[in-house]
Each structure stands twice: as C-alpha cells, then as structure tokens.
Design a protein around this motif. Structure first.
Motif, PDB file in Angstrom:
ATOM      1  N   CYS A  58     -79.261 -27.527  22.769  1.00 30.04           N
ATOM      2  CA  CYS A  58     -80.706 -27.277  22.878  1.00 30.04           C
ATOM      3  C   CYS A  58     -81.254 -27.845  24.191  1.00 30.04           C
ATOM      4  O   CYS A  58     -82.027 -27.182  24.891  1.00 30.04           O
TER       5      CYS A  58
ATOM      6  N   ILE B  34     -77.574 -30.708  19.555  1.00 32.62           N
ATOM      7  CA  ILE B  34     -78.653 -31.358  20.311  1.00 32.62           C
ATOM      8  C   ILE B  34     -78.469 -31.108  21.802  1.00 32.62           C
ATOM      9  O   ILE B  34     -79.415 -30.738  22.514  1.00 32.62           O
TER      10      ILE B  34
ATOM     11  N   MET C  24     -87.636 -29.255  20.034  1.00 31.62           N
ATOM     12  CA  MET C  24     -86.379 -28.604  19.657  1.00 31.62           C
ATOM     13  C   MET C  24     -85.933 -29.126  18.288  1.00 31.62           C
ATOM     14  O   MET C  24     -86.125 -30.308  17.990  1.00 31.62           O
TER      15      MET C  24
ATOM     16  N   ILE D 292     -85.059 -38.569  20.817  1.00 27.62           N
ATOM     17  CA  ILE D 292     -84.435 -37.873  19.689  1.00 27.62           C
ATOM     18  C   ILE D 292     -84.931 -38.502  18.391  1.00 27.62           C
ATOM     19  O   ILE D 292     -84.815 -39.712  18.193  1.00 27.62           O
TER      20      ILE D 292
ATOM     21  N   VAL E 260     -86.687 -33.866  20.404  1.00 26.13           N
ATOM     22  CA  VAL E 260     -85.694 -33.154  19.595  1.00 26.13           C
ATOM     23  C   VAL E 260     -85.700 -33.795  18.214  1.00 26.13           C
ATOM     24  O   VAL E 260     -85.640 -35.024  18.098  1.00 26.13           O
TER      25      VAL E 260
END
Length: 328
Positions: free
Chosen positions: A127, A124, A239, A158, A211
C-alpha cells in the motif's frame, strides 16, 4: 476405553513420529481425509463406541466446516476438548460448545502467526509503495504509468487494531522499516511488551493513522467494526490492510470509500464473501488482493501439527487447556 481417548481428524503429514509416540500413550483414532459429509456419518458411530473426550482438526485435512451441534452433538456428555485449525474461531457455535457441550475450544494461533504477520507487513508495504499499480503499469508497457512519487515508510504512522501475537510481530517488522506504531486493543499491554508502540483508543487510531492494519478476531463485537461511520473519521488518503477476517470490514463501505478517494489503497487477504470478493476490489489498481493465503507457508503444516499435539498433551497431562478461547 482408557481414561483419555482422542479423535484426530485429518492426516498427519509432517510430525508423524511425534504423533506416533503420543498414540502409544493414549487411545487415538486417526481419521484421514474426511470431508464434513464423511464426518457427519462417522463421528456418531465413534461416539456410540466409547467415551472420547477430545477431538482435534489438523490443517492437512479438508475443512470440517462449522463446529456445532450438527457436527459434534453425538458426543454430548463426553467431549471436553476441541482443538481447531489456525487462530480464528468465528466458525464455532461458541455458546453451544461452552454451555451445552461443556467443552473447551482451543485454537492453534502460534503456527500461523509469523507467516500471517509477514503477509500483513507485505500488504502494508504494498500500500505504501503502490506496488500493485506500479507492477501492472510496467506489465502493460506504461512504464511508471504517471504514478508519481510514493509514500515513504519512515513517514508513516501505522495503526494496529488487535495487538495479539500477530499484531506484535507486525509491529516489530514494520518498525524495522522506520514506521511509528500505535495500537488499540481490548486492554493495554504491559509496558514491557509494547516495544515502542503507543496504546491509544480506537477513535484516536482511526483519526490519526496513515495505515490501519486489522489483526483482531471476528467476534460479534468486531463484526463490521470498520464501516461507513469509521471510514468518515479517517484521514483522507488513509490505507487499510486486513488479514484477520473479511467481515471485520463492511465491504461495500470500503468500496465506496476507495471509489471516493477517501481511502487511497487497500491490501486484503480476506473478504466478506469468500471466495467471491466485491468485483471492484479485483479490478482496482488501488487494491492488492490475496486469496486468504496469509498463513500458507510450507512449514505451517508441521508447526500446526506440533502445536495441536502440544495443546492436547498439556490438557491430558495437566487438565489445563492452553490457547482456550472459552471457559466452559
């Protein structure tokens, strides 16, 4: 043959004293470095000698391959307990194990959970901060390579798909970097276990997360959970991180989304056709790629040996199959 008898496939490398103590109480047959071919030869011979009611596969041994009738069919009528390596169970013919063999299939998720979660968090962060691109440009002598300014963890939402043990650790780790977390799961966690994460539908997660981290098991329901239709719902520049199983993502659809720019970056430890990822994923600086090594830390072997031993001891002492993923 005593009341309980177990076969342990794979060498005991770390927890030798603990397994020795267990083998003094129960009948245990240890098989060391046996490939699947060796197991196909030896297991029927053991099945013919006595009534083994359990088999466990230790992480230090060769990969035994699919757990199915070919491997364990000779134990039909006696085997009631199978303990596999790691958290995944997509290699198990669960219908045969459950309905025909009538055995529990138990995984050992805890040993690999922390290192796998840490690998997820690393991907993570890779990215968000474009580490693969920046490293490669530096090595080439391009210095910053025109990368520009990266995202900041404190501005990222996230989305975690699958809030099991691994997902919870990822949540806690990434929140320490200032990110907010939403999650989707088969069912909402008790509020006391959410630790600041917000439960949302998969649809909402796909459309709002910056993400998306895939931490769910591979099942018939999660096969190609993320494909062309799901990518189209995501924010441009999203992402994707996957440390679960490669087939949770439709890999050609991911490549197309990366090539179009709809998906900005991907961090991958797993692939559809291991060990042969799509060539684009290996060459694109949009991607950080690892060789399915998320749980590969030095302490995992001992942790896994002790977890499997604890699972088996609990089953023998109480009849309860902790960490079972089926109900025979």
């Amino acid at each position: 043959m005593p009341k309980h008898a177990a076969i342990i496939s794979g060498p005991v490398l770390k927890a030798t004293e603990e397994w020795k103590e267990f083998s003094e109480k129960y009948e245990v047959t240890f098989l060391a470095d046996k490939t699947r071919e060796h197991l196909l030869e030896e297991l029927p011979k053991l099945a013919a000698k006595g009534t083994y009611d359990a088999i466990a596969f230790l992480p230090g041994g060769p990969w035994q391959g699919p757990v199915n009738a070919e491997l364990l069919g000779a134990f039909d009528g006696s085997l009631k307990y199978i303990n596999g390596q790691g958290a995944g169970f997509d290699h198990v013919d669960m219908e045969w194990v459950t309905k025909k063999l009538g055995a529990f299939y138990v995984n050992s998720p805890n040993a690999v959970s922390h290192p796998t979660a840490t690998t997820t968090t690393i991907l993570i962060l890779d990215c968000i901060r474009w580490t693969t691109q920046l490293e490669l440009s530096t090595r080439r002598g391009d210095w910053k390579g025109g990368a520009g300014l990266t995202n900041d963890t404190r501005d990222m939402l996230i989305g975690i798909v699958g809030m099991g043990t691994i997902g919870k650790i990822v949540r806690d780790q990434i929140q320490a970097f200032g990110s907010k977390v939403i999650y989707s799961n088969r069912r909402r966690l008790p509020e006391s276990e959410e630790n600041g994460a917000k439960f949302v539908s998969l649809e909402e997660l796909l459309t709002t997360a910056d993400v998306i981290s895939l931490n769910c098991p591979l099942t018939p329901e999660t096969f190609h959970l993320i494909g062309e239709k799901e990518f189209a719902k995501m924010k441009k520049g999203v992402m994707i991180v996957n440390t679960s199983r490669g087939k949770v993502i439709d890999e050609p659809a991911l490549v197309a989304a990366l090539q179009s720019g709809h998906v900005a970056r991907a961090g991958l430890d797993v692939f559809e056709n291991e060990p042969h990822p799509h060539p684009f994923l290996l060459t694109s600086e949009q991607c950080t790629v690892f060789p399915h090594h998320g749980g590969g830390t030095q302490r995992v072997i001992r942790d896994a040996e002790l977890e499997i031993l604890g699972n088996l001891r609990t089953f023998y002492e109480t009849g309860y199959a902790q960490n079972a993923v089926n109900s025979p």
